[in-house]
Structures are given as structure tokens and as C-alpha cells.
Design an enzyme around this catalytic site. Sequence first.
Site, PDB file in Angstrom:
ATOM      1  N   GLU A 129     -25.266  -3.625  26.732  1.00  0.00           N
ATOM      2  CA  GLU A 129     -24.327  -4.682  26.364  1.00  0.00           C
ATOM      3  C   GLU A 129     -24.061  -4.617  24.858  1.00  0.00           C
ATOM      4  O   GLU A 129     -24.986  -4.424  24.063  1.00  0.00           O
ATOM      5  CB  GLU A 129     -24.891  -6.063  26.721  1.00  0.00           C
ATOM      6  CG  GLU A 129     -25.009  -6.311  28.204  1.00  0.00           C
ATOM      7  CD  GLU A 129     -26.222  -5.642  28.840  1.00  0.00           C
ATOM      8  OE1 GLU A 129     -26.229  -5.470  30.075  1.00  0.00           O
ATOM      9  OE2 GLU A 129     -27.157  -5.299  28.088  1.00  0.00           O
ATOM     10  N   ALA A 156     -25.303   4.121  36.115  1.00  0.00           N
ATOM     11  CA  ALA A 156     -25.967   3.283  37.107  1.00  0.00           C
ATOM     12  C   ALA A 156     -26.187   1.876  36.566  1.00  0.00           C
ATOM     13  O   ALA A 156     -26.043   0.879  37.284  1.00  0.00           O
ATOM     14  CB  ALA A 156     -27.298   3.911  37.529  1.00  0.00           C
ATOM     15  N   TYR A 157     -26.513   1.782  35.282  1.00  0.00           N
ATOM     16  CA  TYR A 157     -26.752   0.473  34.673  1.00  0.00           C
ATOM     17  C   TYR A 157     -25.494  -0.393  34.722  1.00  0.00           C
ATOM     18  O   TYR A 157     -25.562  -1.599  35.003  1.00  0.00           O
ATOM     19  CB  TYR A 157     -27.206   0.647  33.223  1.00  0.00           C
ATOM     20  CG  TYR A 157     -27.537  -0.669  32.548  1.00  0.00           C
ATOM     21  CD1 TYR A 157     -28.796  -1.237  32.664  1.00  0.00           C
ATOM     22  CD2 TYR A 157     -26.564  -1.362  31.812  1.00  0.00           C
ATOM     23  CE1 TYR A 157     -29.097  -2.449  32.064  1.00  0.00           C
ATOM     24  CE2 TYR A 157     -26.850  -2.575  31.216  1.00  0.00           C
ATOM     25  CZ  TYR A 157     -28.117  -3.117  31.343  1.00  0.00           C
ATOM     26  OH  TYR A 157     -28.400  -4.327  30.753  1.00  0.00           O
ATOM     27  N   HIS A 158     -24.346   0.196  34.459  1.00  0.00           N
ATOM     28  CA  HIS A 158     -23.107  -0.580  34.419  1.00  0.00           C
ATOM     29  C   HIS A 158     -22.476  -0.769  35.796  1.00  0.00           C
ATOM     30  O   HIS A 158     -21.483  -1.486  35.921  1.00  0.00           O
ATOM     31  CB  HIS A 158     -22.106   0.084  33.463  1.00  0.00           C
ATOM     32  CG  HIS A 158     -22.501  -0.048  32.025  1.00  0.00           C
ATOM     33  ND1 HIS A 158     -22.471  -1.246  31.344  1.00  0.00           N
ATOM     34  CD2 HIS A 158     -22.977   0.881  31.146  1.00  0.00           C
ATOM     35  CE1 HIS A 158     -22.886  -1.061  30.100  1.00  0.00           C
ATOM     36  NE2 HIS A 158     -23.200   0.217  29.954  1.00  0.00           N
ATOM     37  N   ARG A 161     -29.729  -6.655  31.945  1.00  0.00           N
ATOM     38  CA  ARG A 161     -30.005  -6.606  33.389  1.00  0.00           C
ATOM     39  C   ARG A 161     -31.506  -6.503  33.662  1.00  0.00           C
ATOM     40  O   ARG A 161     -31.952  -6.770  34.789  1.00  0.00           O
ATOM     41  CB  ARG A 161     -29.286  -5.429  34.042  1.00  0.00           C
ATOM     42  CG  ARG A 161     -27.774  -5.572  34.109  1.00  0.00           C
ATOM     43  CD  ARG A 161     -27.162  -4.500  34.993  1.00  0.00           C
ATOM     44  NE  ARG A 161     -27.544  -4.666  36.406  1.00  0.00           N
ATOM     45  CZ  ARG A 161     -27.274  -3.782  37.371  1.00  0.00           C
ATOM     46  NH1 ARG A 161     -26.648  -2.648  37.062  1.00  0.00           N
ATOM     47  NH2 ARG A 161     -27.650  -4.003  38.625  1.00  0.00           N
TER      48      ARG A 161
END
Length: 393
Positions: free
Chosen positions: A281, A295-297, A328
Site C-alpha cells: 500500500e 498475489a498480494y494485490h 493485508r
Amino acid sequence: MMKKYAEQAIKAVYNGKISFCKFLSANDTGLTGGHQAGIYISKPAVPILFNKYFEKGNNQERWVKINWQDGSRTDTRFIYYGRGTRNEYRITNFGRGFEFLNYDYTGALFVLIKDDETEYQGFVLNSDDEINQFLEAFNISPTETNNIINKQNCNLELFEKQALYDFIATLDVDFPSSEIMSCKAREIENAVYNHINYITINPDKKLLDWTDMEFKLFRALEHARYGEMIRNGFNDVEEFISVANQVLNRRKSRAGKSLEHHLAAIFDGNKLKYTAQAVTEGNKKPDFLFPSQEAYHNLNFTADKLISLAAKTTCKDRWRQVINEADRLRDQNKFLCTLQQGVSPAQMDEMQAEKVILVVPSLYIKTYPKEKQNRIWSIKKFIDYVKEVENIK
């Protein structure tokens, strides 16, 4: 500088199954008219040729391939002469025009390395520098040749030191980037100590070995760049302080990056999926995000399979930076790898409250409060956990 063939021979002996060396005699090179007899091998060195000793009565032989220092390859015979009055072992059949058994090589050091049952390497070192470098590398005196080499006596520090200075001699800049330095340190450590398998079976030790080698490389480079200046002295205190600050600031700026580079190499060696310096972020950048930034987003990718790892050489005060690097994962375990040797029980309690798990080389875990050690993960445990999450066999 270590001579090319001496260096290659040392590496071959260190990596080979069994090795032998002797000075080539006049008889070996044909000066006495006995050239056809081949190179004589003493009884104590028979294991380099055969798996057993033979009794008199019959000749015994076997054929092998020898790869020589100049790139040539020969089909060569190992033979035991046991008929009549003879009772000796020799190496024969080098082929016509074989360079290394002419008269000029009388007194040269012959080195033979067994890689497997039929494949060998051969070196003939013909200068004083090469011969001395080879003998010094294995702590062999000239009177101890014509025998099997005990590679456990290998003077690895000599080999290591030479590799460091050979690299420094190639540089056209004062100090290369931390990435280049880290990469070269790993290359030297792997070549000298031949423990590349530690990346998977003992990554904790590998990380420390690579880190230690990089510090040796950096210190050798500092000595090469500043040694003469220090020996000649400084004009005043201000000049001394200026140079000292340059040295200290360079060391500080490299330490953290060094740890990241070595961890990345270990993760690559274990085939982990990750993004280094992923952006989460805003402009937040955890050092490692598993399995990837993409994958995180992807909000459809379950947060349970996301893992963040920060790498900080010391973490006594800086560990709190880890807490907000990935929103997250705010309520999940976040990992912090450090080379810090011990923090207070109170700080470990704070980390636990913030769901931060320390990852420390296994050798250092004992430096932490005894009652808190069960909370700390080794590098190996962390890798195994990531493999489980990423379903890597």
C-alpha cells in the site's frame, strides 16, 4: 597471484575422490631411456590406480580417461607388472606426442585426481610458483610426495585469501555495488568450501558462511583501498575523521543489503516463489513478499497464503517498521529475519503482541532469553513453512 593451473589442480583435488602427486623423475620423462615404462607409482599410492594390491605372478591392468590441463584427453593404462622379477605399478600409454612427458618436464609436479572409476584429471605443474602454491595448499613438504594427498590438510584459508585478492585485482572501481560484492562472496565461499548443498540442507549455516565471506571480501577491499593511506598517516585529525566516517558509513549502508542478497540466493536455491522489494500500500516495501506482489494485490488470493519477511541485520529498535509494511497481513504473523544476537525479554513480548516472528540463524537462537527461544524460527524452519504454504515438494 595464484597461477592458473595450480588453482585448477587445487580445486580438482579438493573436489575429487582421491588424489596423488609426485615429482616426475628422469626415468618418468625418458631421460634414462626408460620412457616406455611410464610413470612409476609407489606402493602407498596404489589406491589411486586400483581398488586392491596385487600379488606377484601376473600383470594386471585397467584403462581410464585422463583430462589434462591443456584440454587434451588420453586413453591411458594403469598397470601392475607382476611377472618375473618385476613388482611395480605404473601409468602408461599417453599417446604419441604427449606434451607433458618430454625431457623439459623432468622435476615437474605430476598431480592425478580420480573423479570416478574411469574419469581422471591430470596436471603437470612445471614452475616453482605453481609447485609451491600447490604443495602449500595441502601442507605437503617436497619429501611427502609420491603418495596419496590428504585433502583434509587443505589450507583453505590460503585458497580463500587468494580468491579474494584475485577478485580485487580485476576491479576497475573503488567499491563495486553491494549486489556484486554479495554475489562474488557467495561464489568464492561455494568454490573454496564446496558446500553448495547447504543451501537446502543447512541454510542457516550457509547464510552465516556467505555473510562472513562477504565481510572478509569487504575488509580485504578496504585494506587494498585505504591500507597505504593508513600506513602513511594523516595530515591532521580532521582528515583522519573524514576517512574513518567514509569507511564506517560504507559498512553500515552495505550490511542490510548484504543480508537481503544472501537471503534471496537461499530462497532461489530452495525454489521459493517471492517478490523482493514488493510494493504493497502506498510506497510500503516489505523486503520479501511470498508468493508474489501480484498475489498480494489480488483480493481473491487468500491472505492466509501471503507471507512477508523483513531482513534487518540488527532489530533492537527497527523491528517496529515491520508492523505496517503490508496491511493485508496486519492481523497475521509477520516474519523478521535478523543477525542480531539477542534482544530483551520485554522486546520479544512486544514482538509477540504485534504478531512478529523472529527468524534467526539456528546458531544464534541460544543468544536469546532461554524462556523465549521456542518462539524463534530458524532459517530452515521458515523455508519449510513457505514450501508448505506454496505446496513446493
